[in-house]
Design a protein around this motif. Structure first.
Motif, PDB file in Angstrom:
ATOM      1  N   GLY A 243      -3.276   7.939  -6.325  1.00 33.73           N
ATOM      2  CA  GLY A 243      -2.304   6.850  -6.337  1.00 33.73           C
ATOM      3  C   GLY A 243      -1.820   6.480  -7.717  1.00 33.73           C
ATOM      4  O   GLY A 243      -0.954   5.617  -7.864  1.00 33.73           O
TER       5      GLY A 243
ATOM      6  N   ASN B 190      -0.065   3.158  -7.719  1.00 33.17           N
ATOM      7  CA  ASN B 190       0.447   3.319  -6.359  1.00 33.17           C
ATOM      8  C   ASN B 190       1.817   4.017  -6.381  1.00 33.17           C
ATOM      9  O   ASN B 190       2.802   3.550  -5.823  1.00 33.17           O
ATOM     10  CB  ASN B 190       0.561   1.949  -5.659  1.00 33.17           C
ATOM     11  CG  ASN B 190       0.829   2.100  -4.168  1.00 33.17           C
ATOM     12  OD1 ASN B 190       0.430   3.093  -3.548  1.00 33.17           O
ATOM     13  ND2 ASN B 190       1.512   1.124  -3.587  1.00 33.17           N
TER      14      ASN B 190
ATOM     15  N   SER C 249       0.809  -1.211   0.000  1.00 34.37           N
ATOM     16  CA  SER C 249       0.000   0.000   0.000  1.00 34.37           C
ATOM     17  C   SER C 249       0.839   1.256   0.000  1.00 34.37           C
ATOM     18  O   SER C 249       0.344   2.325  -0.322  1.00 34.37           O
ATOM     19  CB  SER C 249      -0.929  -0.016   1.231  1.00 34.37           C
ATOM     20  OG  SER C 249      -0.131  -0.101   2.421  1.00 34.37           O
TER      21      SER C 249
ATOM     22  N   ASP D 268       4.120   7.958  -6.656  1.00 30.07           N
ATOM     23  CA  ASP D 268       4.168   9.374  -6.303  1.00 30.07           C
ATOM     24  C   ASP D 268       5.232  10.036  -7.184  1.00 30.07           C
ATOM     25  O   ASP D 268       6.341   9.514  -7.317  1.00 30.07           O
ATOM     26  CB  ASP D 268       4.520   9.543  -4.822  1.00 30.07           C
ATOM     27  CG  ASP D 268       4.448  11.002  -4.393  1.00 30.07           C
ATOM     28  OD1 ASP D 268       5.455  11.716  -4.609  1.00 30.07           O
ATOM     29  OD2 ASP D 268       3.408  11.399  -3.845  1.00 30.07           O
TER      30      ASP D 268
ATOM     31  N   ALA E 238       3.135   4.200  -1.292  1.00 33.34           N
ATOM     32  CA  ALA E 238       3.353   4.752  -2.626  1.00 33.34           C
ATOM     33  C   ALA E 238       4.829   4.652  -3.007  1.00 33.34           C
ATOM     34  O   ALA E 238       5.721   4.883  -2.191  1.00 33.34           O
ATOM     35  CB  ALA E 238       2.899   6.210  -2.684  1.00 33.34           C
TER      36      ALA E 238
END
Length: 579
Positions: free
Chosen positions: A104, A74, A28, A76, A30
Motif C-alpha cells: 500500500g 495507500n 481503504s 498504487d 488505493a
C-alpha cells in the motif's frame, strides 16, 4: 514488526532533517497515480503527480542532495512501473518503487541534476513538488523554452520537451554507485564503449547515481553536465576536463592560430577599384575587422586604388571582398509625364426691345429718350426710339450674333423694335510636360525647368529682392530590389505664375501642383501617381425685377450667362533599368 517499522521511519527522518507529513486521510481504496508531468516556468520547476483522489504523502530527502523521495500511503503506481528519464528542468529521472514488506506504500524516487529544496503543494487530486532551478538562467539566456509534458508508461521511459532530443546510439548500461570516485566511473565507461578516456587531474569528486538501461554516451553526457565537465574527441580518444579548462585551452589554440597567421612576412598589394568609391571600400574592410594587428590599409583617390599591407595569407580574403564590392551600380531611367487638360465653355443669351405709342401729339408712351442717372439707355436699331429693356449678350466682332425685328405704324404713331443676341464659346487645351532623368541606384536626382519670379520684401535691413520658383521639377531616388522591382521616393512639382491675379505691386500668384510619394513598380511599367480634377460652374442672371420672374414672358425681361471651366491634371511615371 510494527515497532521495527516505526524505528526505521524515525531514523530516516532524523538523518534527513526534512519531513513534511500530510494531514490528509483516505479510505481503504488505493489511490492510483494517473499522470506525472514536469514543467519549468520563470526559473521554477514543478513536478505534478496526478491521482484518482487526494494523496496522503510524506516527502523527505536522504543524505544524497541530488535525490528526493516521496512516500505515498495507500497508493498504487498504476501504469508508472518503469523509471521515467527526464533529464531537463533540473530533474534527472523519476522511479516508482513498491516495497513488498510494506503493502500500500509507493515511493517515488526523484533524481535531481541540481541540489534543491522541494516544497510540496496539494492541488485538488494532484501533489505538486516545487523548487527553484538555478539552471533556468542558462536556459533563458540561450532563448530556449522548456515546457512540461505528461509522462506515460508507453513512452519507453522518456519524457520529451520542446528541446530537440539528441540521438544516443551507445550500448545500454546499468550504473548504481554511491560515493564512488569519478575516475572509476569513467574507467567503466571506457571499458564498455571501446574509447580511450583520458581524465584531467582537475576532475575530482564523488559520484552517486543509479541508471538502468541507459546508453553509455547518454550516461556520459549526464555525468559531465552534473559535475560541470566537458569532453573533446580526437579519433578514438575522449578527453574529460572541467568546462572552464577546455574553454581556456580553446581560446589559447585560437590565439596561437591567429599568431601563426600574423607571423608571416608582410606583403603590399594594390587593388584597383573600377566602380565603387575607394573610401567606401576602405570603410567596409575596416568595419569588418579583417586586418590583422600588423595590417594597414590606405587609398589613392587619384588612381582609384586601395592599398593593403598585411600577411600573405590574408590577401586572398581581401581579393574576394574587393571583387564583391567593386561591381557596376545599375542605373535607372525615369520618364515622367504631367498631363494638364483644360476645357472652357461659355454661353450667353440677351434681349433688347423697345416700343412707342403716340395716340395724340400731347400723349406719348414708350421708352425714355433722355438718359437718367443710372440709365445707360440706348436707341433701337430700327426706329431710333429709346429701348424699354436693354440686356444684350456680349457679342462683338468674331463673337456671337444678333437678330432684330422692327415695326412702324402709319396711321397712328406706333413703333416696335426687338433684338435677340447670343454668344457661345468653347475652348479645349492640353499641356504635356515630359521630364526625363537617369540616375544610379540609391542616388538622388533632380531636374528643374521654369522661371524665377522676383518680389520685394521690406525689413529693418531695407528693401530686398527675393525670388520664387515657377517651374517644372522632378526629384527622385530609385532603389532596385533583388527581385528586379524599383522602389522610388518621388517628388513632382508643376508650379506656374498666374499673371491674371497679381498683388498690389504686380507680382503674380503661383499656381502649385505637387505630388510627394513612395511607390514600388516593376521595370518598364507605367504607373499613374495621381490626378486632380477641378470643375468650375458659374451662372449669371440679369433681369427686370418682377417682370423677369413671369413664366415664359419673363425671357423678354432678362439675360442669362453660363460659364463652365474644367481642369484635369494627371501624373504618370515609367522607370526602366538601364541594361
Amino acid at each position: 514488526m510494527f515497532i521495527r517499522k516505526s524505528f526505521l521511519i524515525f531514523m530516516v527522518l532524523f538523518i534527513s532533517g526534512v519531513c513534511v507529513p500530510s494531514a490528509r486521510t483516505e479510505g481503504s481504496q488505493a489511490i492510483e497515480i494517473t499522470g506525472i508531468s514536469v514543467t519549468e516556468r520563470d526559473g521554477t520547476t514543478e513536478i505534478e503527480i496526478k491521482g484518482s483522489a487526494p494523496f496522503n504523502y510524506t516527502v523527505y530527502k536522504p543524505s544524497d542532495p541530488y535525490q528526493v523521495i516521496v512516500e505515498l500511503q495507500n497508493a498504487d503506481p498504476g501504469e508508472f512501473t518503469k523509471k521515467i528519464l527526464i533529464d531537463r528542468a533540473g530533474v534527472l529521472d523519476i522511479a516508482a518503487v513498491r516495497d513488498e514488506s510494506t503493502p500500500g506504500i509507493v515511493r517515488l524516487k526523484i533524481g535531481l541534476t541540481v541540489p534543491a529544496d522541494v516544497e510540496p503543494v496539494s492541488r485538488g487530486d494532484s501533489l505538486v513538488l516545487v523548487f527553484d532551478n538555478p539552471e533556468a538562467e542558462e536556459t533563458a539566456s540561450s532563448g530556449e523554452t522548456v515546457e512540461g509534458e505528461e509522462a506515460r508508461s508507453d513512452d519507453a521511459g522518456l519524457v520529451s520537451g520542446a528541446l530537440p532530443a539528441k540521438v544516443y546510439t551507445g550500448e545500454k548500461i546499468n550504473i548504481d554507485f554511491q560515493d564512488a570516485e569519478l575516475s572509476h566511473i569513467f574507467r567503466l565507461i571506457a571499458d564498455i564503449s571501446g574509447y580511450n578516456i583520458v581524465v584531467s587531474p582537475d576532475v575530482k569528486g564523488k559520484f552517486s547515481m543509479k541508471l538502468i538501461e541507459v546508453p553509455w554516451d547518454q550516461a556520459l553526457d549526464i555525468i559531465l553536465r552534473n559535475y560541470g565537465l566537458s569532453k573533446t574527441l580526437e579519433e578514438n580518444i575522449i578527453r574529460v576536463a572541467p568546462t572552464s579548462v577546455i574553454a581556456k585551452e580553446e581560446e589559447e589554440i585560437a590565439r596561437a592560430k591567429e599568431s601563426k597567421e600574423r607571423s608571416g612576412d608582410l606583403v603590399t598589394r594594390v587593388y584597383p577599384i573600377n566602380y565603387a568609391n575607394v573610401d567606401d571600400v576602405k570603410k567596409a574592410i575596416d568595419t569588418a575587422k579583417l586586418l590583422t594587428s600588423r595590417g594597414f590599409i590606405s587609398v589613392d583617390a587619384r588612381t582609384s586604388s586601395v592599398i593593403i599591407k598585411d600577411v600573405d595569407k590574408k590577401h586572398g580574403e581581401y581579393e574576394n571582398i574587393v571583387r564583391a564590392l567593386d561591381v557596376m551600380t545599375p542605373q535607372v531611367n525615369i520618364d515622367a509625364r504631367i498631363v494638364e487638360v483644360t476645357t472652357k465653355f461659355t454661353r450667353e443669351l440677351g434681349i433688347q426691345w423697345g416700343a412707342i405709342v403716340q395716340p395724340s401729339p400731347q400723349t406719348r408712351i414708350g421708352g425714355i429718350g433722355i438718359p437718367l442717372p443710372g440709365n445707360v439707355g440706348s436707341d433701337s436699331f430700327f426706329s431710333g426710339n429709346p429701348l424699354l429693356v436693354n440686356l444684350p449678350a456680349a457679342v462683338s466682332q468674331g463673337a456671337g450674333g444678333s437678330i432684330g425685328i422692327g415695326y412702324i405704324g402709319a396711321k397712328t404713331l406706333r413703333a416696335l423694335d426687338l433684338q435677340l443676341s447670343a454668344m457661345e464659346t468653347t475652348g479645349k487645351g492640353r499641356i504635356i510636360s515630359n521630364p526625363r532623368i537617369i540616375t544610379m541606384d540609391n542616388q538622388k536626382a533632380k531636374i528643374l525647368q521654369g522661371k524665377k519670379i522676383p518680389y520685394q520684401t521690406v525689413s529693418q535691413e531695407g528693401t530686398q529682392t527675393a525670388f520664387v520658383d515657377a517651374a517644372l521639377e522632378l526629384i527622385v531616388t530609385p532603389h532596385i530590389t533583388p527581385e528586379g522591382t524599383i522602389l522610388m521616393n518621388l517628388e513632382t512639382k508643376k508650379n506656374e505664375a498666374d499673371f491674371s491675379q497679381t498683388s498690389f505691386n504686380g507680382v503674380p500668384t503661383i499656381n502649385t501642383n505637387e505630388v510627394t510619394t513612395q511607390v514600388l513598380i516593376k521595370d518598364g511599367d507605367t504607373l499613374a501617381l495621381g490626378g486632380i480634377f477641378k470643375t468650375t460652374v458659374q451662372k449669371d442672371l440679369a433681369y427686370v425685377p418682377g417682370l423677369g420672374d413671369i413664366f415664359a414672358l419673363g425671357w423678354l425681361f432678362k439675360k442669362e450667362k453660363k460659364v463652365e471651366d474644367t481642369t484635369e491634371l494627371l501624373i504618370f511615371i515609367t522607370p526602366r533599368i538601364v541594361k
